[in-house]
Write an enzyme that holds these catalytic residues in place. Structure first.
Site, mmCIF file in Angstrom:
data_model
loop_
_atom_site.group_PDB
_atom_site.id
_atom_site.type_symbol
_atom_site.label_atom_id
_atom_site.label_comp_id
_atom_site.label_asym_id
_atom_site.label_seq_id
_atom_site.Cartn_x
_atom_site.Cartn_y
_atom_site.Cartn_z
ATOM 1 N N SER A 95 27.490 -14.836 62.535
ATOM 2 C CA SER A 95 28.365 -14.251 61.527
ATOM 3 C C SER A 95 28.154 -15.054 60.256
ATOM 4 O O SER A 95 28.446 -16.246 60.223
ATOM 5 C CB SER A 95 29.822 -14.323 61.975
ATOM 6 O OG SER A 95 30.652 -13.971 60.909
ATOM 7 N N ARG A 96 27.604 -14.413 59.217
ATOM 8 C CA ARG A 96 27.151 -15.198 58.067
ATOM 9 C C ARG A 96 28.239 -15.537 57.068
ATOM 10 O O ARG A 96 28.115 -16.502 56.353
ATOM 11 C CB ARG A 96 26.018 -14.454 57.354
ATOM 12 C CG ARG A 96 24.787 -14.427 58.207
ATOM 13 C CD ARG A 96 23.573 -13.980 57.487
ATOM 14 N NE ARG A 96 22.602 -13.586 58.492
ATOM 15 C CZ ARG A 96 22.389 -12.349 58.874
ATOM 16 N NH1 ARG A 96 23.028 -11.362 58.284
ATOM 17 N NH2 ARG A 96 21.531 -12.074 59.827
ATOM 18 N N VAL A 97 29.293 -14.718 56.961
ATOM 19 C CA VAL A 97 30.304 -15.042 55.950
ATOM 20 C C VAL A 97 31.685 -15.296 56.539
ATOM 21 O O VAL A 97 32.553 -15.830 55.873
ATOM 22 C CB VAL A 97 30.419 -13.935 54.871
ATOM 23 C CG1 VAL A 97 29.176 -13.859 54.046
ATOM 24 C CG2 VAL A 97 30.746 -12.603 55.498
#
Ligand code: ATP
Ligand code: MG
Length: 577
Positions: free
Chosen positions: A441-443
């Site tokens: 999950s990048r953000v």
């Protein structure tokens, strides 16, 4: 002025007088700056007045045309609930004046597989809605010098080659509004749940540009799914796009539905878009949402496999338009697209019928844009724009775990992370079958609450170590104590990630479970009935130490003392069993 004469035809029951014919010629000369060759065609169906056709333009001065105009004016009257309709009708009829409507008409050249080719409507725009015989609606998709390619939304049986087509001048849109909450509609916003008409608050085009950079703010508020494996390791923030990807029957829909169920009392409005699924599966999902009280904040947009490809193609955009209505009002929305691989397939079949050249895996060249323009519309708007958000959970099905095929790689690169579901984990009973190594999950990390962040920081690393050690020790016939303890610790971590459907954890429960497991206070817990026993311990903790729970819910980092209290409690629970 061109020398070439323009051909014009006049339809009426009786031949126009010389004076009338001269007036028509003057009218055409003024408008088209050309002389005309006027031809009269006797039309007994017209009871009075004239219909003039110049090229593909039609001017309707017939009695029937005017009656149709009046009918339109009356049928466009809409009363709000409780409002008296009589004065509205009176003013609609009173204000009505006949217009010499000009409309372009075209002719159907070919029709089949939900697509019609049309000649003659030279000014029609991309995305414009056209009206065919029998009220069938279509949308312009292809524009060439000779013809238009148009996808049909309704059952196209009444559309025949040689039939007439009219322009509407408006692009495809769907009705939107609060009244859609709790309802099930088709891809064009028409209710299909048998609960009566929906009074819309407005109308939004299905295609609209994504919010620009200036209108956005960073993702920093969590969207809790209630699933421990997701919230603790791959947290989702409001405005994020998190892909759920995996083979068939690996629990993809289950994660999305759990996320919707967990939005109860959170103020988040949910939209579930079903694309190309079995109608019975959609029915089952609606029933699950109803049984869990989730329909009070959810809309279901359904374009099942039995719907024609154009409806399946438009469904996610329509759902997104409904979501945008709420986002622009400052509300938070969660939208699930289940699933985009079937959406791509529907678009591929349409494109092939429209005659576009096939590219990789026979998809048309713009299949990336198909999904990027949809997913870019998810955003967290800045305070100046109301602060609303759309969080998207697109779902993609893979074949034999192959994430590197065309559609999965496209969507992975558009989204802000993916939750990868693994068939072998699912079969081994590890459900939800989240593959910790391949998911990301990048953000969402920025949107995590400090408390959960402080306790779950090492979880992924510990699980990675366990995986390595398991492979390493697979064939060993002797394991020392230390090794066995480490393996047991890894098993406990895997066990706490197992979670039944429709049983979300609250945040304090998640913090409690992770703290207890990583302090090795749960090593004694037997594998059988692990989840139920664990939930029992949580309950008794809630009764015994409400002060700790209050501090966790307060949102600040978990203190060393509280960690010790939790570890102590979890250890002592062994004696209470
Ligand atoms: P499809 O590819 O058919 O769309 P899917 O990947 O969406 O399938 P689901 O329909 O969500 O998978 O789940 C498949 C089955 O697994 C269902 O019967 C569901 O009840 C079960 N299942 C999913 N998640 C869990 C879970 N956490 N615990 C127990 N059973 C689960
Ligand atoms: Mg599914």
């Amino acid at each position: 002025m061109s020398d070439k004469k323009i051909s014009a035809r006049i339809y009426s029951p009786e031949k126009p007088s010389e004076e009338q014919a001269r007036r028509f010629e003057r009218f055409i000369k003024q408008r088209y700056k050309r002389d005309c060759g006027l031809e009269w065609i006797c039309d007994e169906d017209i009871s009075g007045g004239f219909r003039l056709e110049v090229g593909s333009d039609v001017y309707d001065w017939s009695v029937e045309g005017r009656l149709a105009q009046l009918q339109d004016a009356i049928s466009s009257v809409k009363a709000a609930p409780g409002e008296d309709v009589i004065p509205l009708l009176k003013s609609a009829v009173g204000d009505w004046t006949p217009k010499a409507l000009s409309e372009q008409t075209g002719t159907v050249v070919t029709v089949g597989d939900g697509v019609a080719t049309v000649k003659g409507l030279y000014d029609a725009e991309y995305g414009e809605i056209l009206l065919f015989d029998g009220g069938v609606r279509g949308m312009v998709q292809n524009i060439t010098r000779q013809s238009l390619g148009c996808m049909l939304f309704d059952d196209g049986d009444s559309v025949k080659a040689g039939g007439k087509v009219k322009r509407t001048g408006s692009s495809a849109g769907v009705p939107v509004g609060e009244c859609f909450i709790g309802r099930v509609t088709d891809a064009l916003g028409v209710p299909i749940d048998g609960k009566g008409e929906i009074i819309a608050s407005g109308y939004r085009p299905v295609e609209s540009p994504a919010p620009g950079i200036a209108a956005r703010q960073p993702v920093n508020r969590p969207l809790k799914t209630g699933i421990l494996a997701v919230d603790a390791m791959f947290p989702i923030g409001r405005g994020q796009r998190e892909l759920i990807i995996g083979d068939r029957q690996t629990g993809k829909t289950a994660i999305a539905i759990d996320a919707i169920l967990n939005q109860k009392n959170s103020g988040v409005i949910c939209i579930y878009v079903a694309i190309g699924q079995k109608a019975s599966s959609v029915r089952q999902i609606v029933r699950t949402l109803e049984e869990n009280g989730a329909m009070s904040y959810t809309t279901v947009v359904s374009a099942p496999a039995s719907d024609p490809a154009p409806l399946q193609y438009i469904a996610p955009y329509a759902g997104c338009a409904m979501a945008e209505y709420f986002m622009r009002k400052g509300q938070d929305v969660l939208i699930v697209y289940d699933d985009l691989s079937k959406h791509a397939v529907a678009y591929r079949s349409l494109s092939l019928v429209l005659g576009r050249s096939p590219g990789r895996e026979a998809y048309p060249g713009d299949v990336f844009y198909l999904h990027s323009r949809l997913l870019e519309r998810s955003a967290r708007l800045s305070a100046a724009y109301g602060g609303g958000s759309i969080t998207a959970l697109p779902i993609v099905e893979t074949l034999a775990g192959n994430v590197s095929s065309y559609i999965p790689t496209n969507i992975i690169s558009i989204t802000d992370g993916q939750i990868f579901l693994d068939t072998s984990l699912f079969r081994a009973g590890q459900r939800p079958a989240v593959n910790v190594g391949l998911s990301v999950s990048r953000v969402g990390g920025d949107a995590m609450t400090p408390c959960l962040k402080s306790v779950s920081g090492t979880l992924r690393l510990e699980l990675a170590q366990y995986r390595e050690m398991k492979i390493f020790t697979q064939f060993a016939n002797y394991l020392d104590d230390e090794m066995q303890k480490s393996l047991r610790f890894g098993e406990i971590l895997m066990n706490i990630l197992r979670q039944e459907q429709y049983r979300p954890y609250e945040e304090w429960e998640q913090a409690f479970i992770i703290t207890a497991a990583s302090s090795r206070s749960l090593d004694w817990l037997p594998d059988e009935d692990f989840e139920d026993t664990l939930r029992g311990i949580c309950q008794s903790f809630a009764a015994a130490r409400p002060d700790v729970i209050e501090r966790i819910n307060g949102g600040s980092k978990l203190s060393e003392e509280d960690r010790a209290i939790i570890a102590e409690f979890a250890k002592a629970a062994q004696n209470a069993q």
